[in-house]
Design an enzyme around this catalytic site. Structure first.
Site, PDB file in Angstrom:
ATOM      1  N   HIS A 405       0.791  -1.227   0.000  1.00  0.00           N
ATOM      2  CA  HIS A 405       0.000   0.000   0.000  1.00  0.00           C
ATOM      3  C   HIS A 405       0.821   1.274   0.000  1.00  0.00           C
ATOM      4  CE1 HIS A 405      -4.199  -1.320   0.449  1.00  0.00           C
ATOM      5  NE2 HIS A 405      -3.668  -2.391   0.997  1.00  0.00           N
ATOM      6  N   LYS A 605      -9.243  13.890   4.108  1.00  0.00           N
ATOM      7  CA  LYS A 605      -8.407  12.693   4.150  1.00  0.00           C
ATOM      8  C   LYS A 605      -7.528  12.794   5.376  1.00  0.00           C
ATOM      9  CE  LYS A 605      -7.056  13.884  -0.093  1.00  0.00           C
ATOM     10  NZ  LYS A 605      -7.013  12.772  -1.032  1.00  0.00           N
ATOM     11  N   ARG A 606      -6.808  11.713   5.737  1.00  0.00           N
ATOM     12  CA  ARG A 606      -5.890  11.798   6.858  1.00  0.00           C
ATOM     13  C   ARG A 606      -4.941  12.966   6.661  1.00  0.00           C
ATOM     14  NH1 ARG A 606      -5.939   7.860  11.056  1.00  0.00           N
ATOM     15  NH2 ARG A 606      -4.058   8.930  11.726  1.00  0.00           N
ATOM     16  N   LYS A 611       0.246  14.280   1.783  1.00  0.00           N
ATOM     17  CA  LYS A 611      -1.032  14.622   1.154  1.00  0.00           C
ATOM     18  C   LYS A 611      -1.174  16.134   0.942  1.00  0.00           C
ATOM     19  CE  LYS A 611      -3.652  10.594   2.918  1.00  0.00           C
ATOM     20  NZ  LYS A 611      -4.358  10.030   1.749  1.00  0.00           N
ATOM     21  N   THR A 716      -8.634   6.736  -2.738  1.00  0.00           N
ATOM     22  CA  THR A 716      -9.956   6.248  -3.119  1.00  0.00           C
ATOM     23  C   THR A 716     -11.003   7.343  -2.967  1.00  0.00           C
ATOM     24  OG1 THR A 716     -10.127   5.311  -0.892  1.00  0.00           O
ATOM     25  CG2 THR A 716      -9.642   3.780  -2.690  1.00  0.00           C
ATOM     26  N   LYS A 720     -14.556   8.514  -5.113  1.00  0.00           N
ATOM     27  CA  LYS A 720     -15.882   8.797  -4.541  1.00  0.00           C
ATOM     28  C   LYS A 720     -16.425  10.140  -5.047  1.00  0.00           C
ATOM     29  CE  LYS A 720     -14.245   6.563  -0.294  1.00  0.00           C
ATOM     30  NZ  LYS A 720     -13.620   6.884   1.018  1.00  0.00           N
TER      31      LYS A 720
HETATM   32  C1  LIG Z   1     -12.351   7.012   1.407  1.00  0.00           C
HETATM   33  C2  LIG Z   1     -11.936   7.357   2.772  1.00  0.00           C
HETATM   34  C3  LIG Z   1     -10.587   7.576   3.059  1.00  0.00           C
HETATM   35  C4  LIG Z   1      -9.510   7.550   2.003  1.00  0.00           C
HETATM   36  O1  LIG Z   1      -9.339   8.854   1.506  1.00  0.00           O
HETATM   37  P1  LIG Z   1      -8.096   9.255   0.579  1.00  0.00           P
HETATM   38  O2  LIG Z   1      -8.396  10.658   0.195  1.00  0.00           O
HETATM   39  O3  LIG Z   1      -8.090   8.339  -0.575  1.00  0.00           O
HETATM   40  O4  LIG Z   1      -6.882   9.150   1.447  1.00  0.00           O
HETATM   41  C5  LIG Z   1     -10.248   7.899   4.358  1.00  0.00           C
HETATM   42  N1  LIG Z   1     -11.180   8.007   5.325  1.00  0.00           N
HETATM   43  C6  LIG Z   1     -12.487   7.817   5.077  1.00  0.00           C
HETATM   44  C7  LIG Z   1     -13.469   7.975   6.193  1.00  0.00           C
HETATM   45  C8  LIG Z   1     -12.910   7.479   3.798  1.00  0.00           C
HETATM   46  O5  LIG Z   1     -14.215   7.283   3.560  1.00  0.00           O
END
Ligand SMILES: *Cc1c(COP(=O)(O)O)cnc(C)c1O
Length: 874
Positions: A405, A605-606, A611, A716, A720
């Site tokens: 990953h 995101k985190r 990032k 991911t 979305k």
């Molecule tokens: C989809 C999702 C992530 C992943 O987000 P990235 O922007 O791809 O790092 C992290 N946390 C939650 C709650 C998510 O639904």
């Protein structure tokens, strides 16, 4: 003799059948036409009394009331929204259980090859809405709940998220479970039942992140089935002793812990198939030590029970960092040992020879966290099944598959040898370590044969990293012990092949190293979170939603309607209502009013330097300074923008936490400035979660995925947003690239340096640094304003600003100007509303590739070799 799995227990029922009268005593066999044969004639009563799915409103209401009265022991006068939620959940659970039982029976009877997904994280979110949609019962429940005087919308809000994960990796596991059930694949997940999931994030008055525990199990959890009879002993510490010359060993002494199974039902969409997620809880093997208790030492007596329960008490809140803590290693071993024992027991029930294990079992390792499963299976095969080493190794290397990953060096898992030595059984020989050393020795001999005299290569490929202390490199072990290794997007898989696994590619050949681009489930990430858009899509395509939700490429049919003005208007109106829904959420949770006529710009995101939330907030400040410098007339011509951030930082990640503090304090200043507040506002929404994502994502016009090129494996959330018709602003990184390939470059906004340039730029920063003032005067101005205290005490932010002024590892200075031009291009494009809506439709229409159904079928066919096994609808 003692061992992790009691060999005597294998192949036998967990519960002694002697004292239990079962209905038939065995599984009913089927004749050639598939009809069940019930030899003792209980068929009639069993079939008549079996519960069937009740799908009419009246039965649903009845079942909910029943649960209020019996399961909850309450009466109509003292039932609140929470009670109504619990009763509804229990009633839906009854329905799930019927399907779940049928599915497990069907799998047992058909005995297909099964796949197991081992993940230390499952970020499930809420279940009730998802279960209702997958069962196709949402509208009936809506009516039934309404008859009882409640609103389904309100009671859905009562459910707490199951947040057993940090971020993308855990959410991916949850999406794959949904897809496995929806595609009728015989797959189970295995994880840990943490008492506390990811911490709850609070923001202090100064803007600091505070962490509070997440006691998600405080209200009883209707979605899990405790399986108190499915347990395994797991042993820590202690020692192993070799028996004779065979290479076998027995294991004794140490701490014994019990792993108890909890099953979570995973309903598929538009199918009866309901898969299982088995989570392990740790319990003391013996309640407490009676001798100490009798001697008056109560604390000593319960001590072992405390430390046993501690193993599954909390999820480690780290994302993309390793944390060499003993308890974390204990979690990993506890979970892999219990899961393997369970998988082996199920295999043994088939009555097949152990050599056929890989014909019936495929195990996917989600990152390196479950890698100890490799030496553990070797131990079982050699010590307990008494196989020769070579034979055992052949089975192991045909069973496991490994998903990488990340290529970030700080995220590659390593464990100090002394810690493993201490934790796992010790003395002559230290069994797991001995196995790891044996695996390593044989492997390095083979490498030496292929590349004679190449000592550097041997040192790089060795499972053991020399140094003080020596460390076990989990990625090397996972690669050596696996059939296949995959990355999670094309670019990332290529980086795996050319950087961290380069030597292994040269040794094994490239075919062992492949790619499966991540995906997301369109059930949760469109149908559930954006019901109006889902309805519009079904209406426009003229097909039932279960059809396109299970073949997402059907969305391409929307392209034919981009020129239809009425359709575009409906599309835009839904986006607008989703923005209002988000604004309402911000109003009720934070008491703040959001301008819903502005463009919504979202980064959730985190929090992590790679990032680059920092790049985003510095861009916001730049925009603010630019607006301040304008006349009121000039400002009126600009495109109003609302920026949303959400995300958690690892509790020990100082720089990431400082970024949150900066965002919160910039928001305070900007949102209060009468000159600019109509044109720019900023919100940090605390406690990011799956449920919050479900409100934010459908409301976004543009979302940001702006990692330094080559650092985000896939991402991911980018998928979305695009699935919900939000456009993407991003770097040429991870799955952004493949999204652009699908939707067309004219529908995404790319900026920044490309992956091949990154290494050179980092080298320049170190050896030929150019001051920020020269590289980007605009950025220098922003940094100076922060230092000067425009957003409160400037000194506080110096450590953060210095990461940029000094080595700037994540290339903020190199990408800043290009980022600002990209933001300007977004503004310009947004001014042409009609064209923007067309881009939005084209984006959704081309997202078919990113369904997790596509990804899971790829794993099923190219990796695990398992087949769809649909449960017949009776
Ligand atoms: C989809 C999702 C992530 C992943 O987000 P990235 O922007 O791809 O790092 C992290 N946390 C939650 C709650 C998510 O639904």
């Amino acid at each position: 003799m003692t061992s992790v799995i009691d060999p005597k227990a294998i192949g036998k029922p967990q519960r002694s059948r002697r004292h239990v009268r079962t209905l038939t005593g065995y599984l009913p066999e089927t004749d050639s036409s598939g009809k069940e044969k019930w030899p003792r004639g209980e068929e009639k009563i069993w079939k008549e009394c079996s519960r069937h799915l009740d799908e009419d409103v009246q039965s649903i209401t009845k079942s909910v009331v029943n649960h209020v009265q019996t399961s909850l022991a309450r009466q109509a006068y003292n039932i609140d929204d929470l009670g109504a939620y619990q009763a509804a959940a229990l009633s839906v659970r009854d329905n799930l259980l019927v399907n779940w039982n049928d599915t497990q029976l069907h799998y047992t009877r058909k005995a297909p090859k099964r796949a197991y997904y081992l993940s230390l994280e499952f970020l499930m979110g809420r279940t009730l809405d998802n279960a209702l949609l997958n069962l196709g019962l949402k509208s009936q429940y809506k009516d039934g709940i309404k008859e009882l005087g409640f609103s389904l919308e309100d009671i859905l809000e009562q459910e707490r998220d199951a947040a057993l994960g940090n971020g993308g990796l855990g959410r991916l596991a949850a999406c794959y479970l949904d897809s496995s059930a929806s595609q009728d694949l015989p797959l189970w997940g295995y994880g840990l039942r943490y008492k506390y999931g990811i911490f709850q994030q609070l923001i202090s008055p100064e803007g600091n992140q505070l962490e509070a525990p997440d006691p998600w199990l405080d209200n009883q959890n209707p979605w899990e089935l405790p399986r108190l009879d499915v347990t395994y002993d797991v042993r820590f510490y202690g020692h192993a002793e070799r028996i004779g010359e065979t290479g076998r060993a027995t294991w004794s002494g140490g701490q014994e812990v019990l792993a108890v199974a909890y099953d979570v039902m995973i309903p598929g969409c538009g199918t009866k198939n309901t898969n299982n997620l088995r989570l392990w809880e740790s319990k003391p093997k013996r309640g407490f030590d009676l001798n100490s208790f009798n001697a008056g030492n109560y604390e000593g007596a319960v001590e072992s029970s405390n430390s046993a329960a501690a193993i599954t008490s909390v999820l480690y809140p780290n994302d993309h960092t390793t944390f060499g803590k003993e308890l974390r290693l204990k979690q990993q071993y506890f979970w892999t040992a219990a899961s393997l024992a369970d998988i082996l027991r199920r295999f043994k029930n088939l009555g097949k020879p152990i050599s056929e294990f890989p014909d019936f079992v495929a195990i996917q390792l989600n990152d390196t966290h479950p890698t100890l499963a490799i030496p553990e299976l070797m131990r079982i095969l050699v010590d307990e099944e008494e196989l020769r080493w070579d034979k055992a190794w052949e089975i192991v290397t045909n069973t496991f598959f490994f998903t990488n990953h990340t290529v970030l060096p700080e995220a590659l898992e390593k464990w100090p040898v002394p810690l493993l030595e201490h934790l796992l059984p010790r003395r002559v020989p230290e069994r797991h370590l001995q196995i790891i050393y044996d695996i390593n020795m044989q492997f390095l001999q083979a490498v030496e044969k292929k590349f004679p005299g190449d000592r550097d290569r041997l040192a790089r490929m060795s499972i053991i990293e020399e140094g003080v202390p020596k460390q076990v490199r989990m990625a090397n072990l996972a690669c050596i012990g696996d059939r296949k290794v995959n990355g999670v997007a094309e670019l990332h898989s290529e980086l795996v092949r050319t950087t961290i696994m380069k030597d292994f590619v040269e040794f094994y050949g490239v075919s062992k190293f492949a790619n499966v681009t991540n995906g997301i489930t369109p059930r949760r990430w469109l149908d559930q979170c954006n019901p109006e858009l889902s309805t519009l899509i079904s209406k426009t395509l003229g097909i039932d939603k279960t059809v396109w939700l299970k073949d997402l490429t059907k969305l391409e049919g929307l392209l034919a309607h981009t020129e239809d003005k009425k359709f575009r208007d409906e599309w835009a109106a839904i986006k607008q209502r989703n923005k209002e829904r988000l604004a309402h959420h911000v109003q009720t949770t934070l008491g703040l009013t959001v301008n819903t006529h502005a463009m919504f710009d979202v980064q959730i995101k985190r929090l992590h330097e790679y990032k680059r939330q920092t790049l985003n907030i510095l861009g916001v400040i730049h925009r603010y300074l630019t607006l301040k410098a304008m006349t009121p007339e000039e400002r009126k011509k600009t495109n109003p923008r609302v920026v949303f951030f959400a995300g958690k930082a690892a509790p020990a990640y100082y720089i990431a936490k400082l970024t949150i503090r900066l965002i919160v304090n910039v928001a305070r200043v900007i949102n209060d400035d009468p000159d600019t507040k109509n044109y720019l506002s900023l919100y940090f929404l605390p406690d990011y979660s799956v449920s919050l994502a479900e409100v934010l994502i459908p409301a976004s016009d543009i979302s940001q995925h702006i990692s330094t090129a080559g650092t985000e494996a896939s991402g991911t959330s980018n998928m979305k947003f695009c699935l919900n018709g939000g456009l993407l602003l991003g770097t040429v990184d991870g799955a952004n690239i493949e999204i652009a390939e699908e939707v067309g470059e004219s529908n995404v906004f790319f900026f920044g340096h490309l992956t091949p340039a990154v290494e050179d730029l980092r080298y320049q920063h170190l050896y030929h640094p150019v001051p920020v003032e020269e590289k980007s005067p605009a950025l220098a101005n922003v940094l100076n304003q922060v230092s000067a205290g425009l957003f409160g005490d400037g000194g506080v932010y110096e450590p953060l600003l210095n990461t940029i002024r000094q080595s700037d590892y994540y290339l903020i200075t190199d990408d800043f100007d290009s980022y600002i031009s990209a933001l300007n291009m977004v503004d310009e494009a947004y001014l042409d509303k009609d064209e923007w809506v067309k881009k939005s439709i084209r984006t959704t229409a081309k997202m078919g590739k990113f369904s997790s159904d596509r990804a899971i079928m790829d794993y099923a066919q190219e990796y695990w070799n398992i087949e769809q096994t649909p449960v017949p609808s009776s």
